[in-house]
Design a protein around this motif. Structure first.
Motif, PDB file in Angstrom:
ATOM      1  N   TYR A 111      -0.309   4.270  -2.211  1.00 49.34           N
ATOM      2  CA  TYR A 111      -1.026   4.006  -3.444  1.00 49.34           C
ATOM      3  C   TYR A 111      -2.325   3.240  -3.217  1.00 49.34           C
ATOM      4  O   TYR A 111      -3.035   2.926  -4.161  1.00 49.34           O
ATOM      5  CB  TYR A 111      -0.152   3.298  -4.477  1.00 49.34           C
ATOM      6  N   GLU A 112      -2.649   2.939  -1.956  1.00 46.98           N
ATOM      7  CA  GLU A 112      -3.928   2.329  -1.601  1.00 46.98           C
ATOM      8  C   GLU A 112      -4.468   3.006  -0.354  1.00 46.98           C
ATOM      9  O   GLU A 112      -3.698   3.358   0.547  1.00 46.98           O
ATOM     10  CB  GLU A 112      -3.765   0.837  -1.329  1.00 46.98           C
ATOM     11  N   ALA A 142      -5.254   6.951  -1.044  1.00 49.15           N
ATOM     12  CA  ALA A 142      -4.317   6.752  -2.156  1.00 49.15           C
ATOM     13  C   ALA A 142      -3.894   8.127  -2.672  1.00 49.15           C
ATOM     14  O   ALA A 142      -4.726   9.011  -2.850  1.00 49.15           O
ATOM     15  CB  ALA A 142      -4.988   5.950  -3.264  1.00 49.15           C
ATOM     16  N   GLY A 143      -2.597   8.296  -2.856  1.00 46.41           N
ATOM     17  CA  GLY A 143      -2.054   9.564  -3.322  1.00 46.41           C
ATOM     18  C   GLY A 143      -1.487  10.432  -2.214  1.00 46.41           C
ATOM     19  O   GLY A 143      -0.830  11.433  -2.491  1.00 46.41           O
ATOM     20  N   ASP A 151      -4.667   5.520 -10.958  1.00 44.40           N
ATOM     21  CA  ASP A 151      -3.849   4.446 -11.530  1.00 44.40           C
ATOM     22  C   ASP A 151      -2.516   4.267 -10.815  1.00 44.40           C
ATOM     23  O   ASP A 151      -1.636   3.573 -11.310  1.00 44.40           O
ATOM     24  CB  ASP A 151      -3.577   4.731 -13.015  1.00 44.40           C
ATOM     25  N   LEU A 152      -2.377   4.891  -9.655  1.00 44.41           N
ATOM     26  CA  LEU A 152      -1.088   4.885  -8.957  1.00 44.41           C
ATOM     27  C   LEU A 152      -0.612   3.479  -8.608  1.00 44.41           C
ATOM     28  O   LEU A 152       0.545   3.143  -8.827  1.00 44.41           O
ATOM     29  CB  LEU A 152      -1.163   5.753  -7.703  1.00 44.41           C
ATOM     30  N   ALA A 153      -1.476   2.613  -8.121  1.00 47.03           N
ATOM     31  CA  ALA A 153      -1.071   1.242  -7.761  1.00 47.03           C
ATOM     32  C   ALA A 153      -0.519   0.500  -8.968  1.00 47.03           C
ATOM     33  O   ALA A 153       0.494  -0.202  -8.874  1.00 47.03           O
ATOM     34  CB  ALA A 153      -2.239   0.479  -7.155  1.00 47.03           C
ATOM     35  N   VAL A 177       3.094   2.115  -9.933  1.00 46.94           N
ATOM     36  CA  VAL A 177       4.249   1.834  -9.074  1.00 46.94           C
ATOM     37  C   VAL A 177       4.600   0.357  -9.024  1.00 46.94           C
ATOM     38  O   VAL A 177       5.746   0.004  -8.777  1.00 46.94           O
ATOM     39  CB  VAL A 177       4.071   2.389  -7.643  1.00 46.94           C
ATOM     40  N   ASN A 197       0.796  -1.202   0.000  1.00 44.19           N
ATOM     41  CA  ASN A 197       0.000   0.000   0.000  1.00 44.19           C
ATOM     42  C   ASN A 197       0.841   1.270   0.000  1.00 44.19           C
ATOM     43  O   ASN A 197       0.298   2.358   0.012  1.00 44.19           O
ATOM     44  CB  ASN A 197      -0.972  -0.004   1.172  1.00 44.19           C
ATOM     45  N   GLU A 198       2.161   1.132  -0.012  1.00 40.93           N
ATOM     46  CA  GLU A 198       3.033   2.302   0.070  1.00 40.93           C
ATOM     47  C   GLU A 198       4.374   2.048  -0.593  1.00 40.93           C
ATOM     48  O   GLU A 198       4.797   0.911  -0.757  1.00 40.93           O
ATOM     49  CB  GLU A 198       3.271   2.674   1.530  1.00 40.93           C
ATOM     50  N   LYS A 199       5.019   3.137  -0.953  1.00 38.30           N
ATOM     51  CA  LYS A 199       6.429   3.142  -1.358  1.00 38.30           C
ATOM     52  C   LYS A 199       7.096   4.161  -0.444  1.00 38.30           C
ATOM     53  O   LYS A 199       6.530   5.214  -0.154  1.00 38.30           O
ATOM     54  CB  LYS A 199       6.601   3.583  -2.816  1.00 38.30           C
ATOM     55  N   ALA A 220      -4.713   9.894  -8.286  1.00 38.54           N
ATOM     56  CA  ALA A 220      -4.042   8.659  -7.875  1.00 38.54           C
ATOM     57  C   ALA A 220      -4.795   7.418  -8.343  1.00 38.54           C
ATOM     58  O   ALA A 220      -4.527   6.318  -7.878  1.00 38.54           O
ATOM     59  CB  ALA A 220      -3.891   8.650  -6.362  1.00 38.54           C
TER      60      ALA A 220
END
Length: 75
Positions: A38-39, A23-24, A58-60, A63, A1-3, A56
């Motif tokens: 991203y979640e 997310a975002g 399409d962020l998942a 990444v 769920n993160e970077k 955000a």
């Protein structure tokens, strides 16, 4: 769920518990860990809000599961 990335230098922080991460969200954990989520999810951790990625949706997918390279600009 993160970077996340640990920074070489500390940044000013004013942490609080947001209750829910969206997310975002771009947050600082402690004073030297930059986190991009991203979640969406509930959290019990405290973060300093740095900013938010405007779209955000399409962020998942962007990444993925490996390492990424990112840069940030002030809007």
């Amino acid at each position: 769920n993160e970077k996340y990335v640990y920074l070489d230098s500390s940044l000013p922080s004013n942490a609080s518990n947001p209750g829910t991460i969206e997310a975002g969200d771009v947050m600082l954990y402690g004073n030297n860990c930059l986190v991009v989520f991203y979640e969406s999810h509930a959290t019990s951790y405290a973060y300093t809000r740095i900013g938010k990625i405007a779209d955000a949706s399409d962020l998942a997918a962007v990444v993925g599961s490996g390492s990424i390279s990112a840069s940030f600009d002030a809007a």
